[in-house]
Design a protein around this motif. Structure first.
Motif, mmCIF file in Angstrom:
data_model
loop_
_atom_site.group_PDB
_atom_site.id
_atom_site.type_symbol
_atom_site.label_atom_id
_atom_site.label_comp_id
_atom_site.label_asym_id
_atom_site.label_seq_id
_atom_site.Cartn_x
_atom_site.Cartn_y
_atom_site.Cartn_z
ATOM 1 N N VAL A 249 0.847 -1.190 0.000
ATOM 2 C CA VAL A 249 0.000 0.000 0.000
ATOM 3 C C VAL A 249 0.885 1.243 0.000
ATOM 4 N N LYS A 250 0.304 2.378 -0.380
ATOM 5 C CA LYS A 250 1.020 3.653 -0.328
ATOM 6 C C LYS A 250 1.511 3.927 1.092
ATOM 7 N N ASP A 251 2.737 4.378 1.216
ATOM 8 C CA ASP A 251 3.391 4.710 2.482
ATOM 9 C C ASP A 251 3.843 3.476 3.270
ATOM 10 N N ALA A 252 3.567 2.292 2.781
ATOM 11 C CA ALA A 252 4.002 1.015 3.377
ATOM 12 C C ALA A 252 3.235 0.659 4.649
ATOM 13 N N LYS A 253 3.054 1.631 5.556
ATOM 14 C CA LYS A 253 2.316 1.409 6.808
ATOM 15 C C LYS A 253 2.924 0.269 7.633
ATOM 16 N N LEU A 254 4.082 0.541 8.210
ATOM 17 C CA LEU A 254 4.815 -0.410 9.038
ATOM 18 C C LEU A 254 4.268 -0.405 10.460
ATOM 19 N N SER A 255 4.051 -1.594 11.018
ATOM 20 C CA SER A 255 3.614 -1.732 12.410
ATOM 21 C C SER A 255 4.432 -2.822 13.082
ATOM 22 N N MET A 256 4.496 -2.755 14.409
ATOM 23 C CA MET A 256 5.287 -3.752 15.136
ATOM 24 C C MET A 256 4.799 -3.868 16.573
ATOM 25 N N GLY A 257 5.238 -4.946 17.236
ATOM 26 C CA GLY A 257 4.912 -5.182 18.637
ATOM 27 C C GLY A 257 5.347 -6.568 19.056
ATOM 28 N N ASP A 258 4.746 -7.068 20.165
ATOM 29 C CA ASP A 258 5.027 -8.421 20.651
ATOM 30 C C ASP A 258 6.513 -8.593 20.937
ATOM 31 N N LEU A 259 7.097 -7.672 21.715
ATOM 32 C CA LEU A 259 8.522 -7.749 22.017
ATOM 33 C C LEU A 259 8.820 -8.919 22.947
ATOM 34 N N HIS A 260 9.949 -9.568 22.689
ATOM 35 C CA HIS A 260 10.381 -10.731 23.472
ATOM 36 C C HIS A 260 11.754 -10.474 24.075
ATOM 37 N N PHE A 261 11.904 -10.756 25.372
ATOM 38 C CA PHE A 261 13.232 -10.717 25.990
ATOM 39 C C PHE A 261 14.059 -11.911 25.539
ATOM 40 N N SER A 262 13.393 -13.035 25.319
ATOM 41 C CA SER A 262 14.066 -14.248 24.869
ATOM 42 C C SER A 262 13.017 -15.191 24.312
ATOM 43 N N GLN A 263 13.493 -16.205 23.556
ATOM 44 C CA GLN A 263 12.568 -17.199 23.001
ATOM 45 C C GLN A 263 13.366 -18.368 22.450
ATOM 46 N N LEU A 363 11.691 -24.688 27.495
ATOM 47 C CA LEU A 363 12.004 -24.905 26.083
ATOM 48 C C LEU A 363 11.383 -23.836 25.191
ATOM 49 N N GLY A 364 10.303 -23.220 25.638
ATOM 50 C CA GLY A 364 9.697 -22.161 24.855
ATOM 51 C C GLY A 364 10.388 -20.826 24.992
ATOM 52 N N SER A 365 11.068 -20.596 26.121
ATOM 53 C CA SER A 365 11.560 -19.256 26.430
ATOM 54 C C SER A 365 13.071 -19.098 26.332
ATOM 55 N N ALA A 366 13.832 -20.127 26.616
ATOM 56 C CA ALA A 366 15.294 -20.031 26.566
ATOM 57 C C ALA A 366 15.777 -20.059 25.117
ATOM 58 N N PRO A 367 17.024 -19.620 24.853
ATOM 59 C CA PRO A 367 17.532 -19.588 23.467
ATOM 60 C C PRO A 367 17.875 -20.983 22.942
ATOM 61 N N ILE A 368 16.844 -21.832 22.875
ATOM 62 C CA ILE A 368 16.971 -23.193 22.356
ATOM 63 C C ILE A 368 17.031 -23.143 20.833
ATOM 64 N N GLU A 369 17.845 -23.989 20.237
ATOM 65 C CA GLU A 369 17.938 -24.043 18.779
ATOM 66 C C GLU A 369 17.200 -25.278 18.259
ATOM 67 N N GLY A 370 16.265 -25.068 17.344
ATOM 68 C CA GLY A 370 15.551 -26.162 16.700
ATOM 69 C C GLY A 370 15.977 -26.287 15.250
ATOM 70 N N ARG A 371 16.206 -27.502 14.798
ATOM 71 C CA ARG A 371 16.709 -27.700 13.436
ATOM 72 C C ARG A 371 16.006 -28.871 12.755
ATOM 73 N N ILE A 372 15.802 -28.730 11.450
ATOM 74 C CA ILE A 372 15.419 -29.872 10.629
ATOM 75 C C ILE A 372 16.714 -30.544 10.208
ATOM 76 N N SER A 373 16.988 -31.711 10.764
ATOM 77 C CA SER A 373 18.281 -32.356 10.552
ATOM 78 C C SER A 373 18.265 -33.365 9.417
ATOM 79 N N GLY A 374 17.123 -33.987 9.171
ATOM 80 C CA GLY A 374 17.005 -34.943 8.074
ATOM 81 C C GLY A 374 15.615 -34.882 7.484
ATOM 82 N N ILE A 375 15.518 -34.640 6.186
ATOM 83 C CA ILE A 375 14.213 -34.458 5.547
ATOM 84 C C ILE A 375 14.127 -35.258 4.250
ATOM 85 N N VAL A 376 15.030 -36.238 4.076
ATOM 86 C CA VAL A 376 15.055 -37.011 2.825
ATOM 87 C C VAL A 376 14.987 -38.521 3.030
ATOM 88 N N ASP A 377 15.211 -38.994 4.247
ATOM 89 C CA ASP A 377 15.315 -40.436 4.474
ATOM 90 C C ASP A 377 13.954 -41.031 4.824
#
Length: 415
Positions: A249-263, A363-377
């Motif tokens: 849209v004209k002017d883009a109209k950027l909005s933001m929120g839902d700030l997280h200290f960690s996740q 597991l929802g709040s700490a800086p846990i890393e989630g990965r797709i490790s295998g998607i072909v087998d």
């Protein structure tokens, strides 16, 4: 300090602000401010539920939260010269909790992680944890601790869960049409398959009267990520990040929120991050005709920031696309595999004295890393969950002596 173009008085609800924000996506939400390409500015944010949750030891407020009010967004902020087809370039310069304030509102020195009840949104593991739970986190500079999860301390990756541009009228109609078609496949499902527009609780910025009512009837809910960005909940979208948003849209109209200290990756409890209000400092620019030039039309592209905690040792849990509760094999289903990796991690942490609910919140709040490790087998996808060992004040690794089980209390529960 950059110029503050959207101000929030944390003692007041978003509706009571001098210039209120909004909680629906719609092209006709009036502009709250204008900036120009090349400008640096600050946006202040309210916590996503409009501070319905408190710093207490009960999860009744999680159970009873009114999701019609969410997400409370700051904006829309117009960018001079932005036109449909452009790319809006946003640099995330800095962000954090409410500066120099302590008080009763999330972001004023503390935040929370919640598990939503199945009847009110649920979460990734809602069939295993159908009730509401909560953990309060106290902020210590870049680190946090929780009285509800003793023995844990870590550095957060602070980021906005939600940022995006306004949809065009045609794109908004497309969203509502396709999401309603999904809902119609199982209209009585709990939790529902999607959230259609609802007038109760809607906030349309400075629009009033019949215009505000129309925006409420048509406006898309802010819960999912879509073509405009929106609620992507990317934990590495932090300081130093650059994102390229499609402009509809004209002017883009950027909005933001839902700030997280960690996740953690996935924000698996739905309210899985450490939720807070606060501020974000941004820089914007434009790439004229950028959507066509770079083929960025269906989703934003972003460059992660380089500010994050560096953990060197992890305890990693894997999961495959097998439902072990029913002994059912699913074909290459990464969602099932990641769910199983999370459940395996929870079962492990329970052996050290944490309840399942405490482990789920962690597991929802700490800086846990989630990965797709295998998607072909075939037939089993494999996903992995990396838990930093250093966030515990005890050695969490398996040894011949067995786990050092202790009474680690309980998170906030409902009464």
């Amino acid at each position: 300090m950059p110029e503050v173009v959207f101000t929030v008085d944390q003692s007041k609800s978003m509706r009571e602000q001098a210039v209120p924000g909004h909680n629906r996506w719609h092209p006709d939400v009036p502009l709250a401010a204008m900036v120009r390409p090349g400008q640096e500015f600050r946006v202040e944010c309210r916590e996503w539920t409009d501070a319905q949750l408190g710093n207490n030891d009960s999860a009744n407020d999680v159970r009873d939260v009114d999701l019609n009010l969410t997400h409370m967004l700051s904006g829309p902020i117009g960018v001079e010269g932005a036109e449909p087809g452009d790319l809006l370039v946003v640099d995330l310069l800095d962000l954090g909790p409410v500066p120099q304030e302590t008080g009763e509102v999330p972001g004023q020195g503390w935040g929370y992680t919640g598990v939503f009840a199945k009847a009110n949104g649920g979460g990734f593991l809602t069939d295993y944890f159908p009730d509401a739970y909560k953990a309060i986190w106290d902020f210590h500079g870049q680190q946090c601790t929780s009285r509800h999860l003793p023995g844990i301390r870590y550095t957060g990756i602070t980021h906005p869960g939600l940022m995006g541009t306004a949809p065009s009228a045609d794109l908004l109609a497309k969203w509502n049409r396709r999401e309603q078609a999904l809902i119609d496949t199982d209209p009585n499902r709990v939790p529902p398959l999607g959230l259609p527009p609802t007038e109760p609780g809607a906030l349309a910025g400075q629009a009033d009267g019949s215009e505000a009512q129309r925006i409420a009837r048509e406006g898309a809910r802010t819960v999912p990520a879509r073509e405009n960005g929106g609620n992507q909940d990317i934990k590495n979208f932090t300081r130093g990040s650059r994102v390229f948003f499609p402009v509809f849209v004209k002017d883009a109209k950027l909005s933001m929120g839902d700030l997280h200290f960690s996740q953690g990756d996935g924000e698996i409890t739905f309210c899985g991050a450490i939720e807070m209000g606060g501020f974000a400092d941004l820089h914007v620019d434009l790439i004229k005709g950028g959507m066509d030039k770079f083929g960025i039309t269906t989703n934003p592209v972003f460059m992660p920031g380089n500010v994050e905690p560096r953990y060197s040792e992890f305890l990693s849990f894997s999961g495959i696309s097998v439902d072990h509760d029913t002994d059912t094999n699913h074909y290459m289903d990464a969602t099932v595999a990641y769910r199983r990796a999370c459940l395996n991690g929870i079962e492990y942490l329970k052996k050290w004295g944490y309840t399942g609910e405490q482990a789920y919140l962690l597991l929802g709040s700490a800086p846990i890393e989630g990965r797709i490790s295998g998607i072909v087998d075939i037939p089993n996808a494999c996903c992995t969950l990396y838990v930093p060992a250093a966030i515990f004040d005890f050695d969490v690794r398996p040894t011949a002596a067995g786990p050092a089980r202790e009474d680690r209390g309980q998170c906030a529960v409902t009464s």
